[in-house]
Design an enzyme around this catalytic site. Sequence first.
Site, PDB file in Angstrom:
ATOM      1  N   HIS A 157       0.842  -1.206   0.000  1.00  0.00           N
ATOM      2  CA  HIS A 157       0.000   0.000   0.000  1.00  0.00           C
ATOM      3  C   HIS A 157       0.876   1.254   0.000  1.00  0.00           C
ATOM      4  CE1 HIS A 157      -3.170  -2.557   2.313  1.00  0.00           C
ATOM      5  NE2 HIS A 157      -3.622  -2.384   1.073  1.00  0.00           N
ATOM      6  N   LYS A 187     -18.030  -6.206   8.644  1.00  0.00           N
ATOM      7  CA  LYS A 187     -16.795  -6.974   8.781  1.00  0.00           C
ATOM      8  C   LYS A 187     -15.929  -6.394   9.895  1.00  0.00           C
ATOM      9  CE  LYS A 187     -13.164  -8.595   5.722  1.00  0.00           C
ATOM     10  NZ  LYS A 187     -12.506  -8.257   4.477  1.00  0.00           N
ATOM     11  N   ARG A 190      -1.888  -6.309  -8.193  1.00  0.00           N
ATOM     12  CA  ARG A 190      -0.801  -7.250  -7.901  1.00  0.00           C
ATOM     13  C   ARG A 190      -0.799  -8.447  -8.845  1.00  0.00           C
ATOM     14  NH1 ARG A 190      -2.731  -8.015  -1.855  1.00  0.00           N
ATOM     15  NH2 ARG A 190      -4.608  -8.022  -3.147  1.00  0.00           N
ATOM     16  N   SER A 202      -2.911  -7.540   3.431  1.00  0.00           N
ATOM     17  CA  SER A 202      -3.206  -7.374   4.862  1.00  0.00           C
ATOM     18  C   SER A 202      -3.604  -8.720   5.467  1.00  0.00           C
ATOM     19  CB  SER A 202      -4.349  -6.370   5.054  1.00  0.00           C
ATOM     20  OG  SER A 202      -3.996  -5.128   4.506  1.00  0.00           O
TER      21      SER A 202
END
Length: 167
Positions: free
Chosen positions: A17, A41, A90, A128
């Site tokens: 990030h 969440k 990515r 993450s």
Amino acid sequence: MKRVVFPGSFDPITKGHLDIIERAAKIFDEVIVAVLVNVDKKGLFTIDERVKLIEKTVSNINNVKVKSFKGLLIDFLKREGCTTVVKGLRNATDYDYEVQMAIINKALDEKIETLFLIAKSEYCSVSSSVVKQIGMLNGDIKKFIPSCIIEDFNDKINKITRGGENE
Ligand code: PNS
């Protein structure tokens, strides 16, 4: 002034990030890192904690701001008076998901443009989720998250494993 929003969950911010933020900060006059408040969440870090960890990480880049938002990204963009989004890519999985989001955001608001920056190869497998998993299993996360937040991360993991927080 050219401004861009970099939205995400950032639970927690990773070196991947940070790389996108640094590169976007060279292209745009201002980068707004926008942390999504997702009521469905529960994350490892609270939204305030995530914002603080990002602020700490970007404290030496003077054209980056950190905010949080609830609801649709396009509504946050409207409130900020900004029409450009930046995301990192990515791999093909990111591509499939992010292209769909970009198309939906454009369908919701024709003015929105999404720009993609290709992740550096060393960050292509960093997420993450992976960082959280390694941390919870007592692995070494130094390679994956900014050095200035390692202590905060380890403190959080210790609290959870000792006190049952976030179970
Ligand atoms: O960290 P992530 O998972 O890449 O972040 C995803 C995020 C926050 C960019 C995305 O889920 C989002 O923009 N959520 C806000 C709701 C929204 O606008 N959805 C698009 C229409 S379905």
